[in-house]
Design an enzyme around this catalytic site. Structure first.
Site, PDB file in Angstrom:
ATOM      1  N   ASP A 170       0.839  -1.199   0.000  1.00 14.17           N
ATOM      2  CA  ASP A 170       0.000   0.000   0.000  1.00 14.17           C
ATOM      3  C   ASP A 170       0.876   1.251   0.000  1.00 14.17           C
ATOM      4  O   ASP A 170       1.638   1.477   0.939  1.00 14.17           O
ATOM      5  CB  ASP A 170      -0.887  -0.049   1.249  1.00 14.17           C
ATOM      6  CG  ASP A 170      -1.837   1.116   1.341  1.00 14.17           C
ATOM      7  OD1 ASP A 170      -1.795   2.022   0.476  1.00 14.17           O
ATOM      8  OD2 ASP A 170      -2.631   1.130   2.293  1.00 14.17           O
ATOM      9  N   ILE A 171       0.728   2.064  -1.011  1.00  8.07           N
ATOM     10  CA  ILE A 171       1.582   3.261  -1.156  1.00  8.07           C
ATOM     11  C   ILE A 171       1.362   4.262  -0.013  1.00  8.07           C
ATOM     12  O   ILE A 171       2.268   5.021   0.318  1.00  8.07           O
ATOM     13  CB  ILE A 171       1.364   3.921  -2.544  1.00  8.07           C
ATOM     14  CG1 ILE A 171       2.540   4.812  -2.925  1.00  8.07           C
ATOM     15  CG2 ILE A 171       0.051   4.697  -2.601  1.00  8.07           C
ATOM     16  CD1 ILE A 171       2.568   5.239  -4.379  1.00  8.07           C
ATOM     17  N   ASN A 229      -7.741  12.088 -10.945  1.00  6.64           N
ATOM     18  CA  ASN A 229      -8.488  12.488 -12.147  1.00  6.64           C
ATOM     19  C   ASN A 229      -8.372  13.998 -12.265  1.00  6.64           C
ATOM     20  O   ASN A 229      -7.879  14.662 -11.348  1.00  6.64           O
ATOM     21  CB  ASN A 229      -9.951  12.026 -12.082  1.00  6.64           C
ATOM     22  CG  ASN A 229     -10.682  12.611 -10.898  1.00  6.64           C
ATOM     23  OD1 ASN A 229     -10.904  13.817 -10.823  1.00  6.64           O
ATOM     24  ND2 ASN A 229     -11.034  11.772  -9.933  1.00  6.64           N
ATOM     25  N   GLY A 239      -9.950   3.827  -5.919  1.00  2.74           N
ATOM     26  CA  GLY A 239      -8.603   3.281  -6.085  1.00  2.74           C
ATOM     27  C   GLY A 239      -7.573   3.916  -5.175  1.00  2.74           C
ATOM     28  O   GLY A 239      -7.850   4.224  -4.018  1.00  2.74           O
ATOM     29  N   ASP A 287      -6.299   6.831  -5.365  1.00  2.98           N
ATOM     30  CA  ASP A 287      -6.708   8.217  -5.077  1.00  2.98           C
ATOM     31  C   ASP A 287      -7.555   8.262  -3.795  1.00  2.98           C
ATOM     32  O   ASP A 287      -7.286   9.063  -2.881  1.00  2.98           O
ATOM     33  CB  ASP A 287      -7.515   8.738  -6.281  1.00  2.98           C
ATOM     34  CG  ASP A 287      -7.727  10.238  -6.277  1.00  2.98           C
ATOM     35  OD1 ASP A 287      -7.192  10.923  -5.378  1.00  2.98           O
ATOM     36  OD2 ASP A 287      -8.440  10.727  -7.179  1.00  2.98           O
ATOM     37  N   GLY A 296      -5.529   0.879 -13.211  1.00  4.97           N
ATOM     38  CA  GLY A 296      -6.718   0.378 -12.517  1.00  4.97           C
ATOM     39  C   GLY A 296      -7.954   0.688 -13.337  1.00  4.97           C
ATOM     40  O   GLY A 296      -8.137   0.162 -14.440  1.00  4.97           O
ATOM     41  N   TYR A 342      -8.655   3.115 -15.153  1.00  3.75           N
ATOM     42  CA  TYR A 342      -8.389   3.690 -16.474  1.00  3.75           C
ATOM     43  C   TYR A 342      -7.955   2.659 -17.520  1.00  3.75           C
ATOM     44  O   TYR A 342      -7.842   2.983 -18.710  1.00  3.75           O
ATOM     45  CB  TYR A 342      -7.370   4.836 -16.374  1.00  3.75           C
ATOM     46  CG  TYR A 342      -7.956   6.150 -15.880  1.00  3.75           C
ATOM     47  CD1 TYR A 342      -9.314   6.255 -15.537  1.00  3.75           C
ATOM     48  CD2 TYR A 342      -7.173   7.292 -15.762  1.00  3.75           C
ATOM     49  CE1 TYR A 342      -9.844   7.465 -15.083  1.00  3.75           C
ATOM     50  CE2 TYR A 342      -7.710   8.504 -15.317  1.00  3.75           C
ATOM     51  CZ  TYR A 342      -9.042   8.583 -14.978  1.00  3.75           C
ATOM     52  OH  TYR A 342      -9.571   9.780 -14.539  1.00  3.75           O
TER      53      TYR A 342
HETATM   54  N1  AR6 Z   1      -1.306   1.464  -3.077  1.00  2.08           N
HETATM   55  C1  AR6 Z   1      -0.669   1.201  -4.241  1.00  2.08           C
HETATM   56  N2  AR6 Z   1      -1.305   0.922  -5.385  1.00  2.08           N
HETATM   57  C2  AR6 Z   1      -2.666   0.890  -5.365  1.00  2.08           C
HETATM   58  C3  AR6 Z   1      -3.414   1.159  -4.188  1.00  2.08           C
HETATM   59  C4  AR6 Z   1      -2.678   1.460  -2.999  1.00  2.08           C
HETATM   60  N3  AR6 Z   1      -3.281   1.737  -1.851  1.00  2.08           N
HETATM   61  N4  AR6 Z   1      -4.737   1.070  -4.499  1.00  2.08           N
HETATM   62  C5  AR6 Z   1      -4.817   0.742  -5.806  1.00  2.08           C
HETATM   63  N5  AR6 Z   1      -3.570   0.622  -6.325  1.00  2.08           N
HETATM   64  P1  AR6 Z   1      -6.488   3.316  -9.927  1.00  2.08           P
HETATM   65  P2  AR6 Z   1      -6.189   4.807 -12.463  1.00  2.08           P
HETATM   66  C6  AR6 Z   1      -3.153   0.315  -7.711  1.00  2.08           C
HETATM   67  O1  AR6 Z   1      -7.772   2.742 -10.383  1.00  2.08           O
HETATM   68  O2  AR6 Z   1      -6.306   3.564 -13.249  1.00  2.08           O
HETATM   69  C7  AR6 Z   1      -9.668   7.046  -9.340  1.00  2.08           C
HETATM   70  O3  AR6 Z   1     -11.031   7.007  -9.056  1.00  2.08           O
HETATM   71  C8  AR6 Z   1      -4.155  -0.436  -8.581  1.00  2.08           C
HETATM   72  O4  AR6 Z   1      -4.034  -1.837  -8.387  1.00  2.08           O
HETATM   73  O5  AR6 Z   1      -6.393   3.799  -8.537  1.00  2.08           O
HETATM   74  O6  AR6 Z   1      -5.104   5.789 -12.816  1.00  2.08           O
HETATM   75  C9  AR6 Z   1      -9.200   8.430  -9.736  1.00  2.08           C
HETATM   76  O7  AR6 Z   1      -9.900   9.440  -9.071  1.00  2.08           O
HETATM   77  C10 AR6 Z   1      -3.712  -0.017  -9.976  1.00  2.08           C
HETATM   78  O8  AR6 Z   1      -2.648  -0.868 -10.442  1.00  2.08           O
HETATM   79  O9  AR6 Z   1      -6.031   4.564 -10.876  1.00  2.08           O
HETATM   80  C11 AR6 Z   1      -9.437   8.459 -11.211  1.00  2.08           C
HETATM   81  O10 AR6 Z   1     -10.789   8.801 -11.514  1.00  2.08           O
HETATM   82  C12 AR6 Z   1      -3.132   1.387  -9.788  1.00  2.08           C
HETATM   83  O11 AR6 Z   1      -2.980   1.557  -8.363  1.00  2.08           O
HETATM   84  C13 AR6 Z   1      -9.173   7.029 -11.636  1.00  2.08           C
HETATM   85  O12 AR6 Z   1      -9.416   6.236 -10.477  1.00  2.08           O
HETATM   86  C14 AR6 Z   1      -3.999   2.506 -10.323  1.00  2.08           C
HETATM   87  O13 AR6 Z   1      -5.375   2.195 -10.194  1.00  2.08           O
HETATM   88  C15 AR6 Z   1      -7.748   6.831 -12.055  1.00  2.08           C
HETATM   89  O14 AR6 Z   1      -7.585   5.545 -12.563  1.00  2.08           O
END
Ligand code: AR6
Length: 171
Positions: free
Chosen positions: A13-14, A27, A35, A37, A122, A124
């Site tokens: 977890d980051i 976003n 996610g 964010d 994720g 996106y």
């Molecule tokens: N620590 C590290 N990595 C993570 C964590 C965490 N706690 N949680 C998820 N991931 P995403 P996107 C990974 O969907 O695709 C949001 O609603 C996850 O497994 O978070 O850029 C924003 O507001 C994946 O590999 O981001 C935008 O609307 C990666 O982080 C939209 O999602 C990114 O997944 C952005 O979509």
């Protein structure tokens, strides 16, 4: 483990990392979401939201910095990744720009350690292996030319992502 001491891979977890900056896959509103964010905003607390409101959004492929508030990380660098449309909209160029923009902000702020999640991989829908290749290539390119950041940490949230990065970094 890794040959290049300026690049590191961790799993988990980051939001738990004690680094100068973590990168948020935001976003364009910069006002939170799901996610990573959502996890970052939850851990940082309402002050992060307040500072983000003042930033008036962020264009896709660009990045903006805030403080980390309740996080162990001192700063959050918010970048907006591209939505994957099958590769027909130069998504790879935009994703590369996210890494360059985030690293440039880190350099400007003399940030020593910066941690990236898999931007766009994720919700996106960007293919994880291609995204990891771009992340590693852009980071190596930037590090070669700059003293800051001193270290880039890739954070893999699951085993599959970890393996993808490991293979790229092991060579
Ligand atoms: N620590 C590290 N990595 C993570 C964590 C965490 N706690 N949680 C998820 N991931 P995403 P996107 C990974 O969907 O695709 C949001 O609603 C996850 O497994 O978070 O850029 C924003 O507001 C994946 O590999 O981001 C935008 O609307 C990666 O982080 C939209 O999602 C990114 O997944 C952005 O979509």
């Amino acid at each position: 483990m890794m040959k290049n001491k300026r690049v590191e891979l961790v799993k988990g977890d980051i939001t738990s990392l004690e680094v100068d900056a973590i990168v948020n896959a935001a976003n364009s509103s910069l006002l939170g979401g799901g996610g990573v964010d959502g996890a970052i905003h939850k851990a940082a607390g309402p002050e992060l939201y307040k500072e983000c409101e003042g930033l008036k959004g962020c264009a896709t492929g660009e990045a903006k910095i805030t403080r980390g508030y309740g996080l162990k990380a001192k700063h959050v660098i918010h970048t907006v990744g591209p939505v994957w449309y099958g590769g027909y909209r130069d998504e790879h160029v935009t994703l590369a720009s996210c890494y360059q923009a985030s690293l440039s902000i880190a350099k400007k702020n003399k940030i020593k350690t910066i941690a990236f999640p898999g931007i766009s991989t994720g919700v996106y829908g960007f293919p994880k292996d291609l995204a990891a290749l771009i992340a590693v290539n852009e980071s190596n390119r930037f590090l070669k030319k700059n003293a800051y950041p001193e270290k880039v940490i890739f954070v893999a949230y699951d085993d599959e992502s970890y393996e993808t990065y490991r293979k790229l970094l092991d060579q």
